[in-house]
Scaffold this motif. Sequence first.
Motif, PDB file in Angstrom:
ATOM      1  N   LYS A 179     101.378 102.607  55.950  1.00  0.00           N
ATOM      2  CA  LYS A 179     100.013 102.515  56.469  1.00  0.00           C
ATOM      3  C   LYS A 179      99.034 102.830  55.343  1.00  0.00           C
ATOM      4  N   LEU A 233     106.293  96.626  72.108  1.00  0.00           N
ATOM      5  CA  LEU A 233     106.094  95.594  71.083  1.00  0.00           C
ATOM      6  C   LEU A 233     104.927  94.733  71.519  1.00  0.00           C
ATOM      7  N   THR A 234     104.021  94.503  70.592  1.00  0.00           N
ATOM      8  CA  THR A 234     102.951  93.532  70.819  1.00  0.00           C
ATOM      9  C   THR A 234     103.508  92.190  70.382  1.00  0.00           C
ATOM     10  N   SER A 267     106.389  99.688  66.533  1.00  0.00           N
ATOM     11  CA  SER A 267     106.791  98.514  67.301  1.00  0.00           C
ATOM     12  C   SER A 267     108.308  98.458  67.366  1.00  0.00           C
ATOM     13  N   THR A 312     103.231  87.994  70.316  1.00  0.00           N
ATOM     14  CA  THR A 312     102.266  86.894  70.457  1.00  0.00           C
ATOM     15  C   THR A 312     102.936  85.560  70.162  1.00  0.00           C
ATOM     16  N   THR A 355     111.542  89.509  61.343  1.00  0.00           N
ATOM     17  CA  THR A 355     111.491  88.847  62.657  1.00  0.00           C
ATOM     18  C   THR A 355     112.027  87.420  62.563  1.00  0.00           C
TER      19      THR A 355
HETATM   20  C1  LIG Z   1      97.966  91.124  67.536  1.00  0.00           C
HETATM   21  C2  LIG Z   1      99.381  91.433  67.147  1.00  0.00           C
HETATM   22  C3  LIG Z   1     100.337  90.459  67.258  1.00  0.00           C
HETATM   23  C4  LIG Z   1     101.672  90.734  66.945  1.00  0.00           C
HETATM   24  N1  LIG Z   1     102.621  89.781  67.150  1.00  0.00           N
HETATM   25  C5  LIG Z   1     103.913  90.080  66.944  1.00  0.00           C
HETATM   26  C6  LIG Z   1     104.919  89.135  67.289  1.00  0.00           C
HETATM   27  O1  LIG Z   1     104.645  88.059  67.813  1.00  0.00           O
HETATM   28  N2  LIG Z   1     106.217  89.472  67.054  1.00  0.00           N
HETATM   29  C7  LIG Z   1     106.567  90.685  66.520  1.00  0.00           C
HETATM   30  O2  LIG Z   1     107.760  90.928  66.341  1.00  0.00           O
HETATM   31  N3  LIG Z   1     105.624  91.598  66.193  1.00  0.00           N
HETATM   32  C8  LIG Z   1     104.318  91.330  66.416  1.00  0.00           C
HETATM   33  N4  LIG Z   1     103.354  92.278  66.164  1.00  0.00           N
HETATM   34  C9  LIG Z   1     103.750  93.613  65.695  1.00  0.00           C
HETATM   35  C10 LIG Z   1     103.438  93.805  64.222  1.00  0.00           C
HETATM   36  O3  LIG Z   1     104.377  93.118  63.426  1.00  0.00           O
HETATM   37  C11 LIG Z   1     103.478  95.310  63.929  1.00  0.00           C
HETATM   38  O4  LIG Z   1     102.454  95.942  64.653  1.00  0.00           O
HETATM   39  C12 LIG Z   1     103.289  95.605  62.458  1.00  0.00           C
HETATM   40  O5  LIG Z   1     104.366  95.115  61.714  1.00  0.00           O
HETATM   41  C13 LIG Z   1     103.140  97.109  62.189  1.00  0.00           C
HETATM   42  O6  LIG Z   1     104.239  97.811  62.714  1.00  0.00           O
HETATM   43  P1  LIG Z   1     104.010  98.995  63.764  1.00  0.00           P
HETATM   44  O7  LIG Z   1     103.466  98.375  65.022  1.00  0.00           O
HETATM   45  O8  LIG Z   1     105.375  99.576  63.972  1.00  0.00           O
HETATM   46  O9  LIG Z   1     103.033  99.956  63.178  1.00  0.00           O
HETATM   47  C14 LIG Z   1     102.030  92.017  66.457  1.00  0.00           C
HETATM   48  C15 LIG Z   1     101.040  92.994  66.338  1.00  0.00           C
HETATM   49  C16 LIG Z   1      99.734  92.718  66.698  1.00  0.00           C
HETATM   50  C17 LIG Z   1      98.702  93.805  66.624  1.00  0.00           C
END
Ligand SMILES: Cc1cc2nc3c(=O)[nH]c(=O)nc-3n(C[C@H](O)[C@H](O)[C@H](O)COP(=O)(O)O)c2cc1C
Length: 225
Positions: free
Chosen positions: A215, A171-172, A37, A174, A113
């Motif tokens: 992980k 970036l996901t 992300s 929400t 964050t």
């Molecule tokens: C359903 C979902 C919602 C998430 N919401 C946020 C968010 O609102 N803000 C953010 O910075 N990251 C968000 N993330 C990212 C996660 O923090 C991130 O996937 C996790 O820390 C693992 O890191 P990686 O994606 O690099 O493997 C979200 C991830 C998922 C799957």
Amino acid sequence: MTEPYVPIPYTALPHLSDDERIARVRAFRELMEARRSCRMFADAPVAREVIEEAVLAAGTAPSGANHQPWHFAIVSSPELRHRLRLGAEEEEAAFYAGKAGQEWLEALVPLGTDADKAYLDVAPWLIVVFGQRRGGIEPGDKKQNYYVTESVGIACGFLLAALHQAGLATLTHTPSPMGFLRELCGRPADEKPLMVIVVGRPAENATIPLHATRKKPLEQIASWL
Ligand SMILES: Cc1cc2nc3c(=O)[nH]c(=O)nc-3n(C[C@H](O)[C@H](O)[C@H](O)COP(=O)(O)O)c2cc1C
């Protein structure tokens, strides 16, 4: 009218030895291991066709009764991206000020964050994902949809994998609550905004939280019965 069942031959799959399968699935695992992300984007443009192909890949996902209960509102206009940022930051300010609760805020500490969502102005594409409570395969269908969250979640997984394969960072995101996204994207009341997928190239000196690289090992995520 109910569409009849029409059987056709199964999709052609390659005949592979176990070694070939292992090599292929390992290569895919290695590709996906390199996804992270991103919260620091470059403003470098990305061709619309890349996004179209990735969304088409998402659209191949399995779904309850094949109703494909998703809609991707794809935002590139700087004005709309800025409005989305302002809406998200308003929600996030309340979230980080305590609405999230202590346990959730503590869980976010290793990710570093906060309520600043500057990347929403910077990344060239924001894909706002909606789940449709009602729909069907024909335009205008208003049938009951099934397993909407599960189906859309799988489609988003495909989308993230496709964008990663295209050498893009995602970036996901929400923001909570997400109701403002429906109005911003002009979507109907029976669609539920589920997430924003931010897409672009990472900023030159982008960093990621070390925590994200942790992980779980196979023994922790799988049991063999
Ligand atoms: C359903 C979902 C919602 C998430 N919401 C946020 C968010 O609102 N803000 C953010 O910075 N990251 C968000 N993330 C990212 C996660 O923090 C991130 O996937 C996790 O820390 C693992 O890191 P990686 O994606 O690099 O493997 C979200 C991830 C998922 C799957």
